[in-house]
Structure formats: C-alpha cells, structure tokens
Design an enzyme around this catalytic site. Structure first.
Site, PDB file in Angstrom:
ATOM      1  N   ARG A  71     -14.394  -7.041  -0.963  1.00  0.00           N
ATOM      2  CA  ARG A  71     -13.789  -6.686   0.318  1.00  0.00           C
ATOM      3  C   ARG A  71     -13.263  -5.257   0.265  1.00  0.00           C
ATOM      4  NH1 ARG A  71      -8.345  -4.983   2.083  1.00  0.00           N
ATOM      5  NH2 ARG A  71      -8.159  -5.557   4.280  1.00  0.00           N
TER       6      ARG A  71
ATOM      7  N   GLY B  67      -5.513  -4.273   7.134  1.00  0.00           N
ATOM      8  CA  GLY B  67      -6.631  -3.342   7.088  1.00  0.00           C
ATOM      9  C   GLY B  67      -7.661  -3.541   8.166  1.00  0.00           C
TER      10      GLY B  67
ATOM     11  N   THR C 230       0.840  -1.187   0.000  1.00  0.00           N
ATOM     12  CA  THR C 230       0.000   0.000   0.000  1.00  0.00           C
ATOM     13  C   THR C 230       0.881   1.246   0.000  1.00  0.00           C
ATOM     14  OG1 THR C 230      -1.759  -1.131   1.203  1.00  0.00           O
ATOM     15  CG2 THR C 230      -1.666   1.265   1.431  1.00  0.00           C
TER      16      THR C 230
END
Length: 325
Positions: A221, A246, A193
């Site tokens: 998701r 997450g 990320t």
C-alpha cells in the site's frame, strides 16, 4: 519578502484531550527539539531544502513518531516506509516508498532528486539505489518497536486499519471488507506522520514529508506521503506538507490544491489552506502545514488535533496539539 519561517508536524487525527502526559510530552519535546534545529539552520542561512531534510531526518530518528525508527507495521508485521521532498525554486522533487531497511527515508528521497533523472523509486529498486549511494541501512528489526507490535496485534484482532492518532473506544463489529480506524487502548494516541516546510528570507521554499503509513495496511500500500501534489508540494508561492488519512489526501490532491488556489484564485495562504481542509476534505481526516514565500504560516486541521510547531524570524514560535482558539 518577509523573513524566514518554518513549520513542522507530527501527525493529525483523533487526539484525545485526555492524552496522558507520558504520551504527550515526548512528542512535544521532539517537536521542540526539531524546531530548534530548523531555526538554527535557517539563522545560519542554510537553503530551505537542506533545512526540511535535516528536520525530517531528526523526526525520523524519534521513535514516538510514525517515520523511520518507530514506523508502524503492515499486515505482515513488516515495515514499509515512504517519503518525499520538493524544492519550490526549481520544482525538483524526489520520492521513495516500500523501504524496510533505510534509516532515513527522507535523505534517500533527496538522493533520488539529486542523483537520478527520476522522481520516484520504490521497493527493491529504491533499496538497491540506497545501497549504491551508501545510505545508512539497518536490519529491519531495528525499526520495529514493541509498541507498534502491540498496535498491529490490536488492529488484526479488530480487523481494522488505523491512521495517525486514533483514540481508543471499544471496537464495534466490523462488516466484511469494511475499513475502519483502529482504536487504541488506554486513551493512547497513535504516533504520526512527520513533515516540515520552510522558507528563507529570499522567498525560497521547500517541503518534506515522511511516514510508516497505516497500522495493518496491506503490503504494498502506498499513501499520500510520497505522492507529489498530495502529501508534499512546493513551488514559488508556497510549500505544503499534509498528514492524516492518506486516501482522502490523495483524492483531494491536498498539497497542490493549496498552491493552485493561491495561483489561480488569488487566495492568501491562510485562505487557501483553510478552504482545502474545511471544504475539500471530510471532517476528521486531514491536517497540513504550509508557508508562503512572504513568510506566512498556516497549520489548519479538521481532526481533533495535530502535533505541530512553527517559528518565524521576528521571534514568534508555537508548539501545539489541539485548537488554540
């Protein structure tokens, strides 16, 4: 107020110290390149909101990171990208998820913020909005790399989902319905990320985060990245971008908690960021980057490492992966 400051990340996780140079150097160079772009933009007195969008766009265009080109794949072999952006001065924000053809999700999130009365658009509605705005789109196959196809294959074989930077170990048996991290072969490290936070010399703050999510995630998701207060947050005190698992970031409302500890407990940026990472989230799961209105920088993580970089107006700069102390 202090001078301008900027920080960016390329994901946190179980990054092996044995990570080979061919895996490490392209990511370090990517961070260095994007940091320089951000520094030049701040020197040119561009607003922090423009700076974080610009930097994250560049990170999305580097296939070594899990955002934009190079996004990891769902359990159906598709790409579902998500992103969010927030302006600390106005508290305006925008978020998107479920994108499969938009080249730069962060810029679509910015358009949601600027061009709609809403904060968050997802899936077909977000795709339709992208077309209406003339945002650059590509065939979804353009976003799928051979490396990520192989990662998905490994994940499916092991019946696991995988977060940023999971190290390879021989897979242990997985209980039914259990969710574990996917190991990778050859000591490789999962792409991560991306995020950027910035403050100008007037104390204006902004944050932006973008990701492809988890390898082998269920279709539909949604992680922390597009959730304001979880993966991204900015106000008049600080700007925060989180990375890692997450679900843990969402549970702890990581980004907002840093700001709340500063606002309600009077903690410094470093104290607040360290508390959230080391006291509020499970070890081995989360990292974040943050800047304060005064130009302070914090980049704590409770994982093995976090690809990160920062620079300040007084000339300090850093590019690092593992703990430096």
């Amino acid at each position: 107020m202090g001078g301008w400051s900027i920080a960016l990340h390329g994901g946190a996780g179980d990054i092996p110290f044995s990570l080979p140079p061919e895996r490490r150097k392209p990511r370090e160079e990517g961070l260095r390149h994007c940091l320089q772009i951000g520094v030049e933009a701040l020197k040119a007195q561009k607003p922090p909101l423009d700076v974080v969008e610009l930097v994250v766009r560049e990170l999305e265009n580097i296939e070594h990171f899990n955002a934009g080109i190079g996004s990891v794949l769902t359990n159906s072999g598709t790409v579902e990208m998500e992103a969010s952006i927030m302006d600390g001065n106005t508290m305006k924000c925008g978020a998107v998820s479920g994108l499969s053809t938009v080249l730069n999700p962060i810029s679509l999130a910015r358009l949601v913020m600027d061009k709609t009365p809403h904060i968050y658009l997802a899936f077909q509605g977000a795709q339709d909005f992208a077309k209406q705005q003339g945002v650059e789109t590509v065939d979804s196959s353009h976003l799928i790399t051979a490396e990520n196809v192989e990662r998905l294959k490994l994940a499916i074989e092991a019946n696991r989902v995988q977060v940023d930077y999971s190290q390879y170990n021989y897979p242990e048996p997985v209980k039914d319905d259990a969710e574990k991290e996917l190991p990778l072969t050859n000591g490789d490290s999962q792409i991560g990320t991306v995020g950027c936070v910035a403050v100008d010399s007037h104390g204006n703050l902004a944050s932006a985060t973008s990701t492809g999510g988890l390898v082998n995630k269920m279709v539909g998701r949604i992680g922390d990245t597009p959730l304001i207060g979880a993966g991204t947050y900015a106000n008049e005190l600080c700007a925060v971008s989180a990375t890692g698992k997450g679900e843990e970031i969402i549970r702890a409302t990581v980004a907002r908690d840093v700001a709340a500890l500063m606002e309600f407990k009077g903690l410094s940026l470093k104290e607040a960021a360290d508390f959230v990472i080391h006291e509020r989230t499970p070890k081995g799961t989360v990292g974040l980057i943050a800047v304060s209105a005064a130009g302070e920088i914090a980049m704590p993580f409770n994982t093995t490492g976090m690809f990160r970089a920062c620079a300040t107006e007084d000339g300090y700069s850093e590019i690092a992966i593992w703990p430096t102390t």
